[in-house]
Write a protein that holds these residues in place. Sequence first.
Motif, PDB file in Angstrom:
ATOM      1  N   LEU A   1      48.777  -4.097 -17.682  1.00 35.27           N
ATOM      2  CA  LEU A   1      47.968  -3.224 -16.825  1.00 35.27           C
ATOM      3  C   LEU A   1      48.126  -1.782 -17.290  1.00 35.27           C
ATOM      4  O   LEU A   1      49.233  -1.252 -17.329  1.00 35.27           O
ATOM      5  CB  LEU A   1      48.417  -3.375 -15.368  1.00 35.27           C
ATOM      6  CG  LEU A   1      47.722  -2.495 -14.326  1.00 35.27           C
ATOM      7  CD1 LEU A   1      46.226  -2.764 -14.276  1.00 35.27           C
ATOM      8  CD2 LEU A   1      48.358  -2.700 -12.956  1.00 35.27           C
ATOM      9  N   ARG A   2      47.014  -1.134 -17.637  1.00 38.19           N
ATOM     10  CA  ARG A   2      47.073   0.207 -18.202  1.00 38.19           C
ATOM     11  C   ARG A   2      46.510   1.281 -17.277  1.00 38.19           C
ATOM     12  O   ARG A   2      46.905   2.440 -17.359  1.00 38.19           O
ATOM     13  CB  ARG A   2      46.315   0.247 -19.541  1.00 38.19           C
ATOM     14  CG  ARG A   2      46.985  -0.556 -20.645  1.00 38.19           C
ATOM     15  CD  ARG A   2      48.298   0.075 -21.081  1.00 38.19           C
ATOM     16  NE  ARG A   2      49.007  -0.731 -22.059  1.00 38.19           N
ATOM     17  CZ  ARG A   2      49.999  -1.558 -21.773  1.00 38.19           C
ATOM     18  NH1 ARG A   2      50.404  -1.685 -20.509  1.00 38.19           N
ATOM     19  NH2 ARG A   2      50.604  -2.258 -22.707  1.00 38.19           N
ATOM     20  N   LEU A   3      45.587   0.905 -16.401  1.00 41.87           N
ATOM     21  CA  LEU A   3      44.946   1.906 -15.542  1.00 41.87           C
ATOM     22  C   LEU A   3      44.505   1.236 -14.251  1.00 41.87           C
ATOM     23  O   LEU A   3      43.950   0.139 -14.266  1.00 41.87           O
ATOM     24  CB  LEU A   3      43.726   2.506 -16.260  1.00 41.87           C
ATOM     25  CG  LEU A   3      42.917   3.552 -15.499  1.00 41.87           C
ATOM     26  CD1 LEU A   3      43.732   4.832 -15.300  1.00 41.87           C
ATOM     27  CD2 LEU A   3      41.613   3.869 -16.232  1.00 41.87           C
ATOM     28  N   TRP A   4      44.784   1.909 -13.126  1.00 39.34           N
ATOM     29  CA  TRP A   4      44.368   1.382 -11.824  1.00 39.34           C
ATOM     30  C   TRP A   4      44.027   2.562 -10.935  1.00 39.34           C
ATOM     31  O   TRP A   4      44.895   3.258 -10.425  1.00 39.34           O
ATOM     32  CB  TRP A   4      45.493   0.552 -11.206  1.00 39.34           C
ATOM     33  CG  TRP A   4      45.118  -0.212  -9.973  1.00 39.34           C
ATOM     34  CD1 TRP A   4      43.859  -0.433  -9.493  1.00 39.34           C
ATOM     35  CD2 TRP A   4      46.016  -0.852  -9.064  1.00 39.34           C
ATOM     36  NE1 TRP A   4      43.909  -1.172  -8.346  1.00 39.34           N
ATOM     37  CE2 TRP A   4      45.220  -1.451  -8.051  1.00 39.34           C
ATOM     38  CE3 TRP A   4      47.399  -0.984  -8.995  1.00 39.34           C
ATOM     39  CZ2 TRP A   4      45.773  -2.163  -6.996  1.00 39.34           C
ATOM     40  CZ3 TRP A   4      47.960  -1.694  -7.951  1.00 39.34           C
ATOM     41  CH2 TRP A   4      47.157  -2.281  -6.964  1.00 39.34           C
ATOM     42  N   LEU A   5      42.732   2.801 -10.771  1.00 35.76           N
ATOM     43  CA  LEU A   5      42.227   3.881  -9.942  1.00 35.76           C
ATOM     44  C   LEU A   5      41.613   3.285  -8.679  1.00 35.76           C
ATOM     45  O   LEU A   5      40.711   2.452  -8.759  1.00 35.76           O
ATOM     46  CB  LEU A   5      41.170   4.696 -10.695  1.00 35.76           C
ATOM     47  CG  LEU A   5      41.629   5.361 -12.007  1.00 35.76           C
ATOM     48  CD1 LEU A   5      40.448   6.013 -12.714  1.00 35.76           C
ATOM     49  CD2 LEU A   5      42.738   6.380 -11.746  1.00 35.76           C
ATOM     50  N   GLN A   6      42.116   3.716  -7.513  1.00 35.66           N
ATOM     51  CA  GLN A   6      41.632   3.227  -6.232  1.00 35.66           C
ATOM     52  C   GLN A   6      41.117   4.388  -5.397  1.00 35.66           C
ATOM     53  O   GLN A   6      41.801   5.417  -5.276  1.00 35.66           O
ATOM     54  CB  GLN A   6      42.751   2.536  -5.453  1.00 35.66           C
ATOM     55  CG  GLN A   6      43.425   1.394  -6.184  1.00 35.66           C
ATOM     56  CD  GLN A   6      44.544   0.786  -5.348  1.00 35.66           C
ATOM     57  OE1 GLN A   6      44.296   0.190  -4.309  1.00 35.66           O
ATOM     58  NE2 GLN A   6      45.779   0.932  -5.803  1.00 35.66           N
ATOM     59  N   GLY A   7      39.942   4.206  -4.808  1.00 33.63           N
ATOM     60  CA  GLY A   7      39.346   5.281  -4.034  1.00 33.63           C
ATOM     61  C   GLY A   7      40.128   5.650  -2.793  1.00 33.63           C
ATOM     62  O   GLY A   7      39.958   6.748  -2.254  1.00 33.63           O
TER      63      GLY A   7
END
Length: 283
Positions: A37-43
């Motif tokens: 997992l390299r990127l996790w953007l959550q609003g």
Amino acid sequence: MGDQVSFTLTDAITDDADQYFTLAYGASSPGGISLNLRLWLQGDKGVETTGTAVDDWGDQTANGNDATDPSALAEIQTNQTNFNSGLAFDGDATSLQGSVVTTNSNLTFFTVYQDNSATNSNGSLFEFNSGAQSHFLLDNSYAGGAAFSSNIQKNEPTLVTIDHPSGTTANLFQNGSSFESGYTTVGNSANGTYNYTLGDDNDGGNTFSGTINELVAFDGTLLPADREQVESYLAIKYGITLSHDYLRSDGTLIYDLDNSALNDGYENQIIGVGSDVTSGLNQ
């Protein structure tokens, strides 16, 4: 995983020496899938704002691959999709930018968004650009490939998954269903440092109009069951009906769609209420 929080307690009654204990907890990951997992953007997490204008969108992995908004034009919209927040882009050269380092020659993207632009608008939801390779998603193409056989749906929350193994062939899914299989790209899925842009392409010529709720990037190709776990997490969170079984982050079954006889007639407008600690889901 391995993160720790330490508390110091003082016994005020007996006046003993300070007492200590350690509380350990496991870090969450989308669908419980943390490998590569390299990127996790959550609003609904890690968004820093001035008023409603977005300054920074914090990466929820330990990699610190935050997206910043030099234009300060993207806006946070709370309770936007199934009571979850998203970042709004209105096609005015708004973009957020960051970078990701990959070590494997495979890429997998998951994103939940709503495209409010006209059909074939060429609005770029995102671009990951290494200089030599470019991976950008439009409503009708990906990574410089030919036009899709049909466009990605408009004006409603949509889950798009891109499985791009090493080379110039990708597999795309919309709401869990195969959308483009064996799709030929121009961009090659190679490892390296990717500068990413959200709401536009790297050159600033294909602005996006709509909302991005969540973006997940893996450095590698996921097994089908792992892909379905991530899709299940996103679908439950954002109220999207999938075409396959809904799975918990431990892989166990929530709702059976593959066995059509079990829930025959109840395959549409599916919503879920519950929590999954490993995914950080509380819906």
